[in-house]
Each structure stands twice: as structure tokens, then as C-alpha cells.
Design a protein around this motif. Structure first.
Motif, PDB file in Angstrom:
ATOM      1  N   LYS A 147      -9.106 -18.277  27.574  1.00  0.00           N
ATOM      2  CA  LYS A 147      -8.728 -18.578  28.954  1.00  0.00           C
ATOM      3  C   LYS A 147      -9.027 -20.024  29.360  1.00  0.00           C
ATOM      4  CE  LYS A 147      -7.360 -14.786  31.376  1.00  0.00           C
ATOM      5  NZ  LYS A 147      -7.567 -13.613  30.583  1.00  0.00           N
ATOM      6  N   ASP A 148     -10.255 -20.522  29.120  1.00  0.00           N
ATOM      7  CA  ASP A 148     -10.654 -21.873  29.523  1.00  0.00           C
ATOM      8  C   ASP A 148     -10.821 -22.019  31.034  1.00  0.00           C
ATOM      9  OD1 ASP A 148     -11.238 -24.534  29.835  1.00  0.00           O
ATOM     10  OD2 ASP A 148      -9.408 -25.290  28.916  1.00  0.00           O
ATOM     11  N   ARG A 149     -11.777 -21.266  31.586  1.00  0.00           N
ATOM     12  CA  ARG A 149     -12.179 -21.452  32.991  1.00  0.00           C
ATOM     13  C   ARG A 149     -13.687 -21.673  32.983  1.00  0.00           C
ATOM     14  NH1 ARG A 149      -9.634 -18.716  36.947  1.00  0.00           N
ATOM     15  NH2 ARG A 149     -10.869 -20.089  38.270  1.00  0.00           N
ATOM     16  N   HIS A 150     -14.098 -22.879  33.377  1.00  0.00           N
ATOM     17  CA  HIS A 150     -15.521 -23.230  33.331  1.00  0.00           C
ATOM     18  C   HIS A 150     -16.270 -22.575  34.495  1.00  0.00           C
ATOM     19  CE1 HIS A 150     -14.412 -27.269  31.162  1.00  0.00           C
ATOM     20  NE2 HIS A 150     -13.783 -26.229  30.659  1.00  0.00           N
ATOM     21  N   GLU A 151     -17.561 -22.291  34.267  1.00  0.00           N
ATOM     22  CA  GLU A 151     -18.428 -21.733  35.311  1.00  0.00           C
ATOM     23  C   GLU A 151     -19.734 -22.519  35.346  1.00  0.00           C
ATOM     24  OE1 GLU A 151     -19.208 -20.718  38.105  1.00  0.00           O
ATOM     25  OE2 GLU A 151     -18.352 -18.699  37.990  1.00  0.00           O
ATOM     26  N   LEU A 194     -17.752 -30.645  21.013  1.00  0.00           N
ATOM     27  CA  LEU A 194     -17.755 -29.181  21.095  1.00  0.00           C
ATOM     28  C   LEU A 194     -17.963 -28.773  22.549  1.00  0.00           C
ATOM     29  CD1 LEU A 194     -19.469 -26.735  18.678  1.00  0.00           C
ATOM     30  CD2 LEU A 194     -19.763 -26.446  21.132  1.00  0.00           C
ATOM     31  N   ASP A 195     -16.998 -28.049  23.101  1.00  0.00           N
ATOM     32  CA  ASP A 195     -17.066 -27.538  24.473  1.00  0.00           C
ATOM     33  C   ASP A 195     -17.519 -26.086  24.396  1.00  0.00           C
ATOM     34  OD1 ASP A 195     -16.203 -26.189  26.923  1.00  0.00           O
ATOM     35  OD2 ASP A 195     -15.171 -28.047  27.422  1.00  0.00           O
ATOM     36  N   THR A 196     -18.689 -25.784  25.008  1.00  0.00           N
ATOM     37  CA  THR A 196     -19.276 -24.444  24.845  1.00  0.00           C
ATOM     38  C   THR A 196     -18.397 -23.357  25.468  1.00  0.00           C
ATOM     39  OG1 THR A 196     -20.629 -24.791  26.821  1.00  0.00           O
ATOM     40  CG2 THR A 196     -21.637 -25.296  24.687  1.00  0.00           C
ATOM     41  N   CYS A 197     -17.770 -23.669  26.619  1.00  0.00           N
ATOM     42  CA  CYS A 197     -16.843 -22.693  27.220  1.00  0.00           C
ATOM     43  C   CYS A 197     -15.660 -22.452  26.287  1.00  0.00           C
ATOM     44  CB  CYS A 197     -16.380 -23.189  28.591  1.00  0.00           C
ATOM     45  SG  CYS A 197     -14.984 -22.272  29.290  1.00  0.00           S
ATOM     46  N   HIS A 198     -15.105 -23.543  25.778  1.00  0.00           N
ATOM     47  CA  HIS A 198     -13.908 -23.406  24.938  1.00  0.00           C
ATOM     48  C   HIS A 198     -14.199 -22.628  23.649  1.00  0.00           C
ATOM     49  CE1 HIS A 198     -12.056 -27.308  26.871  1.00  0.00           C
ATOM     50  NE2 HIS A 198     -12.333 -26.366  27.756  1.00  0.00           N
ATOM     51  N   VAL A 199     -15.315 -22.956  22.954  1.00  0.00           N
ATOM     52  CA  VAL A 199     -15.559 -22.262  21.682  1.00  0.00           C
ATOM     53  C   VAL A 199     -15.865 -20.784  21.905  1.00  0.00           C
ATOM     54  CG1 VAL A 199     -16.212 -24.260  20.267  1.00  0.00           C
ATOM     55  CG2 VAL A 199     -17.982 -23.003  21.494  1.00  0.00           C
TER      56      VAL A 199
HETATM   57 ZN    ZN Z   1     -11.998 -26.656  29.665  1.00  0.00          ZN
END
Ligand code: ZN
Ligand code: FE
Ligand code: FE
Length: 277
Positions: free
Chosen positions: A223-227, A175-180
Motif C-alpha cells: 500500500k505505502d501509507r506512512h504512519e 531502505l524505507d521501513t514502511c515500504h519494505v
Molecule cells: Zn512511501
């Protein structure tokens, strides 16, 4: 006990990654199995792999996450692109046996206009072609933001893939927190609800790893842009609630934030401190 690490460059080999992870206060890490553009992989040095295995054991690391090149697409409309994904993933799994018992994470793919059903069927075909009952690696489907024709922005899509895979015991989800968040799951306001939904649709027993990222974009932006942690739209309080959640205890948390090594070390220390207060 929080297991946390970050994405590392694999250019200096396996043992170098393990030593870098230790220097950052990490007890897990992620790396690309080969150049992210998907080109040829360097030959594995068995002594280097064995040295990493010894380090992992000595320091009680959580499972590592090997990440497939993100350019692979097992559900492209192009047959040669699908074949390239299958061959590359099979080769990666064979190479992973030099460091047994870890995770291999991949982006399910983009159906490129073929439709979600066809995409799911082609991803499943790939997995059924490459998974073997005797492999020690668990293959993880990554939750995606749902941009473009991406498969995996909804938990139901991952469930549909898992349903059709023969070697289910070799499969899991990262599970990717940015993606979800970008996909529209409200991990900021209702983490218990999102985890209940994950459990209902997929089953929490499939959840093997977390990509811990903040997001440059608002929830449901696709969008899928990590910070960096605490500098995005998810925020430090919501990310802290995630690392502290009992249902996620013991999983490897891996940072994929826009950082150099000192920034990663600081984020690892920050989250370790936040789990302890
Ligand atoms: Zn990503
Ligand atoms: Fe990824
Ligand atoms: Fe990720």
C-alpha cells in the motif's frame, strides 16, 4: 551515535533547513529537490548553499538526503515521460554539487505494463546517462512497497539495476521501513533475517540511508501509507530494534511520518532516548 532527522520543506532555502534541523535535534534531513510535482526548480543561491555546508560541517551532520520528485518515472511506457525524468535527474545532480557529498534518493519507477525486465533496463539506461565519474553525490534507489507496477519492491530488482550501472561507486540503496514491510519483508518478526537477505541479494555496503516510518497497513499489503512512529502496524519495538541494529549504526535515519515540526522533534527525541536505554 544515532544520526536522525526528518523531511523538511525547502521553500526557505538551504540554510533555513539546516537551522530548522538543529532546532529539532536532528543531525541530518531530507528535502525535495524541487516541487514534488516535478516542475521547474528555483535557481540555487551559492551563498545559501555554502552557508549550509558550513553548518553541516560545524555540527557534524550525517549526509543529507535530497529526494527526487516522486512523480518522475524513468521507466514509463511514454518516451517523453522517461526523457523528462532523465533531464530532471541530471539537472538535480548538477545542482547537488553546490552541497557536495550528499545523497540523492529516487523511486526507481513504475513500468506501466511494460514488464519488470524492460522497467529495470530503462531505469539503468537513465542512470548510465546521468551518472558521471566526478560527481560527489551518491544516488540512492529507494526500496518500494511493490504497489501497482512499481519496480523495487523486491531486493532482486534493485540488485538487477545495480548490476547494470557502470558507475557502481556512485550508487547506493535507501531502505524505507514502511515500504519494505508493505512489500512483505518481515522486519517486525525477523529483522536479522531481512538484513541477511538484503546482504545476500544486494550487499549491506550499498545500504546508505534508512527512511524510518511506521505503516498504516499490515505487512505485505503493497500500500505505502506512512504512519507516525508507534501508531502503525510496525510498532515502536520493531522500529527501535532497527535504529539499534549494529549493522545500521552510523547511517542517516530520516522520518517521513505524517507530522508537523513539533511532532518530528518529539519522534527524534523518542528515538534518541530509545537508542540510549
Ligand atoms: Zn512511501
Ligand atoms: Fe520516497
Ligand atoms: Fe521513503
Amino acid at each position: 551515535m544515532l544520526h536522525i532527522g526528518c523531511h523538511l520543506s525547502s521553500s526557505d532555502g538551504f540554510l533555513a533547513m539546516g537551522e530548522t534541523a538543529l532546532s529539532l535535534g536532528a543531525d541530518t534531513f531530507q528535502f525535495f529537490t524541487r516541487n514534488p510535482r516535478g516542475s521547474r526548480a528555483k535557481a540555487i543561491d551559492p551563498a545559501d548553499a555554502a552557508a549550509l555546508c558550513a553548518l553541516l560541517k560545524e555540527h557534524a551532520f550525517a549526509p543529507l538526503i535530497a529526494h527526487a520528485p516522486y512523480t518522475l518515472n524513468p521507466c514509463s511506457a511514454s518516451e517523453s515521460t522517461r526523457e523528462f525524468a532523465r533531464i530532471t535527474m541530471a539537472d538535480d545532480l548538477a545542482r547537488m554539487e553546490f552541497v557536495p557529498g550528499q545523497y540523492y534518493n529516487f523511486h526507481p519507477g513504475s513500468h506501466t505494463g511494460q514488464g519488470m525486465e524492460t522497467g529495470i533496463a530503462q531505469i539503468t539506461d537513465t542512470l548510465n546517462a546521468i551518472l558521471t565519474p566526478d560527481q560527489t553525490t551518491t544516488v540512492l534507489l529507494e526500496t518500494m512497497s511493490g504497489k501497482g507496477s512499481e519496480v523495487g519492491g523486491r531486493f532482486e530488482e534493485l540488485r538487477a539495476i545495480l548490476d547494470r550501472v557502470a558507475c557502481k561507486d556512485k550508487m547506493g540503496v535507501c531502505l524505507d521501513t514502511c515500504h519494505v514491510s508493505d512489500a512483505g519483508y518481515d522486519i517486525i518478526g525477523d529483522l536479522p533475517g531481512v538484513l541477511a537477505e538484503f546482504d545476500r541479494v544486494i550487499g549491506l555496503s550499498y545500504l546508505k540511508a534508512i527512511h524510518l516510518n511506521d505503516s498504516k497497513n499490515l505487512p505485505a499489503s503493497h500500500k505505502d501509507r506512512h504512519e507516525k512512529l508507534g501508531q502503525g502496524c510496525i510498532g515502536l519495538d520493531a522500529l527501535t530494534a532497527i535504529v539499534r541494529h549494529p549493522a545500521l549504526g552510523g547511517l542517516p535515519f530520516c522520518l517521513e511520518t505524517p507530522n508537523e515540526l513539533p511532532g518530528y522533534a518529539a519522534e527524534i527525541a523518542l528515538m534518541r532516548a530509545r537508542v540510549q536505554d
